[in-house]
Design a protein around this motif. Structure first.
Motif, mmCIF file in Angstrom:
data_model
loop_
_atom_site.group_PDB
_atom_site.id
_atom_site.type_symbol
_atom_site.label_atom_id
_atom_site.label_comp_id
_atom_site.label_asym_id
_atom_site.label_seq_id
_atom_site.Cartn_x
_atom_site.Cartn_y
_atom_site.Cartn_z
ATOM 1 N N TRP A 126 -7.971 17.268 42.908
ATOM 2 C CA TRP A 126 -6.956 18.323 42.968
ATOM 3 C C TRP A 126 -5.754 17.911 42.133
ATOM 4 O O TRP A 126 -5.325 16.750 42.191
ATOM 5 C CB TRP A 126 -6.544 18.554 44.423
ATOM 6 C CG TRP A 126 -5.436 19.552 44.628
ATOM 7 C CD1 TRP A 126 -5.536 20.907 44.597
ATOM 8 C CD2 TRP A 126 -4.067 19.258 44.947
ATOM 9 N NE1 TRP A 126 -4.316 21.492 44.862
ATOM 10 C CE2 TRP A 126 -3.398 20.496 45.075
ATOM 11 C CE3 TRP A 126 -3.343 18.076 45.120
ATOM 12 C CZ2 TRP A 126 -2.036 20.580 45.385
ATOM 13 C CZ3 TRP A 126 -1.991 18.151 45.424
ATOM 14 C CH2 TRP A 126 -1.358 19.402 45.554
ATOM 15 N N PRO A 167 -11.929 26.309 47.889
ATOM 16 C CA PRO A 167 -10.469 26.375 47.984
ATOM 17 C C PRO A 167 -10.008 27.649 48.681
ATOM 18 O O PRO A 167 -10.566 28.722 48.480
ATOM 19 C CB PRO A 167 -10.018 26.350 46.515
ATOM 20 C CG PRO A 167 -11.158 25.731 45.775
ATOM 21 C CD PRO A 167 -12.386 26.198 46.489
ATOM 22 N N VAL A 203 -8.324 23.634 51.759
ATOM 23 C CA VAL A 203 -9.675 23.537 51.195
ATOM 24 C C VAL A 203 -10.683 23.419 52.327
ATOM 25 O O VAL A 203 -10.532 22.564 53.206
ATOM 26 C CB VAL A 203 -9.813 22.303 50.273
ATOM 27 C CG1 VAL A 203 -11.227 22.202 49.716
ATOM 28 C CG2 VAL A 203 -8.804 22.361 49.136
#
Length: 237
Positions: A126, A167, A203
């Protein structure tokens, strides 16, 4: 964080109610119970996996590939940026800062956090990314440097995203770096700076056998310096 804890508890409870009943200890040669798997997963995503939990995860090839058990924080990658244009320019620059045109510097920071499985596979990386600009109000005088463009082009994104990663929405999106704020010469790296950008993304991790078995909340708070950005707070799970 309460949001993450609540989501994790809910997902784990759902996992426990969808599988095969049987909370009694497994006998030698038997596969771990559904509850044992759920407990191992919950401990792993909380960063508290025991040796017994890791054995449960490692003995299941699917869990060994997909349950995050370790975090790798990268270093902020700083590159030159183009000054903001259009709406970004209007939102990030004021008339009061227009005089600060000496030694203008615009930079971009890209900060990665990586979740890895028991087998070392990357589950996802990320990234927290944005740009900002500074300039001197007095030519050649670094002590007069101020922020001339607040964080712009701010966004997060994923790389190396495995098939289990789903996500969700941003849960936190906060930026504080007012135009005209003094940068001076004592804080080139950003450590301890009050000017910052904070992002947190929800997430879900889901596989067919276990449905959505974990909820992560990767997040970072990057404080802005004259020449760099410092990860004041980071968390990948």
């Amino acid at each position: 964080m309460r949001i993450r804890a609540t989501a994790t508890a809910a997902l784990t409870a759902a996992l426990l109610t969808t599988g095969v009943a049987g909370s009694s200890p497994a006998l030698a040669g038997e596969k771990p119970s559904h509850q044992a798997n759920a407990t191992a997963i919950q401990h792993a995503i909380a960063g508290k996996a025991t040796a017994a939990d890791l054995r449960v995860i490692s003995d299941d090839p699917q869990l060994a590939r997909t349950v995050p058990v370790s975090v790798r924080a990268g270093k902020p990658v700083i590159t030159k940026a183009s000054p903001p244009a259009g709406q970004n320019a209007a939102a990030s620059r004021t008339a009061d800062a227009a005089a600060a045109d000496f030694q203008t510097k615009c930079l971009t920071v890209d900060y990665p956090l990586t979740n890895t499985s028991y087998l070392g596979d990357i589950i996802y990386t990320w990234h927290h990314k944005f740009s900002w600009c500074t300039a001197n109000t007095v030519s050649g005088a670094e002590w007069s440097r101020v922020i001339t463009a607040s964080p712009y082009n701010r966004y997060d994104y994923f790389t190396d995203k495995s098939s289990v990663v789903y996500p969700q929405g941003l849960t936190t999106d906060v930026s504080f770096a007012p135009v005209g704020s003094p940068m001076g010469t004592i804080n080139p790296g950003g450590a301890g700076s009050p000017y910052h950008s904070y992002l947190a993304r929800s997430v879900n991790l889901c596989i067919a056998q276990y449905a959505c078995y974990a909820s992560n909340l990767p997040q970072s708070d990057l404080t802005i310096g004259r020449d760099n950005a410092y990860p004041a707070m980071t968390r990948a799970l």
